[in-house]
Design an enzyme around this catalytic site. Structure first.
Site, short mmCIF file in Angstrom:
data_model
loop_
_atom_site.label_atom_id
_atom_site.label_comp_id
_atom_site.label_asym_id
_atom_site.label_seq_id
_atom_site.Cartn_x
_atom_site.Cartn_y
_atom_site.Cartn_z
N SER A 214 0.28 2.91 10.58
CA SER A 214 1.68 3.13 10.20
C SER A 214 2.56 2.09 10.88
CB SER A 214 2.11 4.55 10.58
OG SER A 214 1.86 4.81 11.95
N ASP A 215 3.54 1.62 10.13
CA ASP A 215 4.45 0.59 10.64
C ASP A 215 5.90 1.03 10.46
OD1 ASP A 215 5.39 -1.73 11.73
OD2 ASP A 215 4.90 -3.01 10.03
N GLY A 216 6.16 2.29 10.81
CA GLY A 216 7.52 2.81 10.82
C GLY A 216 8.23 2.66 9.49
N ALA A 217 9.45 2.14 9.55
CA ALA A 217 10.29 2.01 8.36
C ALA A 217 9.79 0.92 7.42
CB ALA A 217 11.73 1.72 8.77
N GLN A 218 8.82 0.11 7.86
CA GLN A 218 8.31 -0.96 7.00
C GLN A 218 7.30 -0.44 5.99
OE1 GLN A 218 9.85 -3.93 7.30
NE2 GLN A 218 11.00 -2.81 8.88
N GLY A 219 6.43 0.47 6.41
CA GLY A 219 5.41 0.97 5.51
C GLY A 219 4.11 1.25 6.23
N GLY A 246 4.00 10.30 11.20
CA GLY A 246 2.67 9.70 11.25
C GLY A 246 1.56 10.70 10.97
N ASP A 247 1.74 11.93 11.45
CA ASP A 247 0.76 12.99 11.18
C ASP A 247 0.74 13.32 9.70
OD1 ASP A 247 0.69 13.03 13.97
OD2 ASP A 247 2.13 14.68 14.08
#
EC number: 2.7.1.56
Length: 300
Positions: A214-219, A246-247
């Protein structure tokens, strides 16, 4: 083969009670059952996948945790913790969430042995076994040993700086770090990497058969040792709390793979549900109406 008939087992070392508080006191505090495994099980149930969560619980807060969990009708097997189940405070300030996490409860070796005996008696070779959260390293070593002895479908989402050393050449079926965790794991001397450098680090990472990052708000990225897929994030309707996003991503992705969706289709659904989780307190559940939106993706 992993399919919809495969049983899902989730080892959540230390579940918690999450206490959401509004810094500006515009709404009352909210108590929810928490823990990465609990969050995963809640969202997987939305797709008809019913995992069994194994965890350690301790009084006097154990009873409150079980009461909060009851509406979700999850399959939970608990083993005794010597000290109380954690209460974690999530302090909300507009779109920002400050987390104040309680200490992990004390868990005796005998309780860990009881959990291991349960796993040995129940997990089958084609079952999916997920270890997630933060473990006492002594216990993580034991649980890794038993996990790899029982099934080839081991999923890891654990907070452990020395995870690569503890794996000792064993290859999980899937690992799910976030970007910061992944970079710290493979490139500890330089945490500041751009996307081009990140892509190269992912493609060189052979520790796991599959990587979901996971890359936060990026995708989110998915790498199966052959192709690297990047899926852009869905902007949330509103920013309430990132806790559990993330979960949700991992749980929904796995649920859709078990239902025979391909990685692209599974990740599309997962990023939609992760976005919906950010738009509310706690993770999405059966009361939420999720409208799937199109998202851009490409191979790198």
């Amino acid at each position: 083969m992993l399919n919809h008939n495969s049983k899902v087992w989730i080892v959540n070392y230390a579940c918690a009670i999450d206490y959401y508080l509004d810094k500006h006191k515009q709404q009352r505090g909210v108590l929810t059952p928490g823990g990465k495994g609990i969050n995963m099980a809640i969202v997987m149930a939305l797709f008809g996948i019913k995992p069994t969560v194994l965890t350690f619980l301790g009084q006097p807060t154990k009873d409150l945790f079980l009461q909060l969990l009851k509406p979700y009708q999850l399959d939970l097997v608990s083993f005794p913790a010597t000290t109380q189940t954690r209460i974690n405070v999530k302090l909300l300030d507009g779109a920002q969430t400050t987390e104040i996490n309680d200490v992990t409860p004390l868990i005796e070796e005998q309780a860990v042995h009881e959990m291991i005996a349960y796993l040995k008696a129940n997990v089958k070779p084609n079952d999916l076994l997920v270890l997630n959260g933060r473990f006492l390293q002594r216990d993580l070593v034991k649980l890794l040993d038993v996990a790899f002895s029982l099934t080839k479908y081991v999923v890891l989402d654990v907070d452990e700086p020395q995870l690569l050393q503890l794996l000792n050449q064993r290859q999980p079926w899937l690992m799910k770090p976030n970007r910061d965790e992944f970079v710290a794991m493979v490139n500890a001397n330089n945490s500041n990497v751009d996307q081009q450098e990140l892509v190269q680090l992912i493609k060189q990472f052979q520790t796991t058969q599959n990587l979901l990052m996971s890359d936060g708000a990026q995708g989110a990225y998915f790498f199966d040792q052959q192709q690297l897929l990047f899926m852009e994030a869905i902007p949330p309707q509103q920013l309430v709390s990132t806790t559990g996003a993330g979960d949700t991503l991992l749980g929904v992705f796995l649920a859709n793979l078990l239902l025979d969706k391909d990685p692209v289709g599974s990740l599309k659904v997962a990023v939609n549900y992760a976005s919906a989780t950010i738009s509310k307190l706690a993770v999405v559940n059966s009361n939420d109406q999720i409208v799937l939106k199109a998202t851009n993706y490409y191979y790198l």
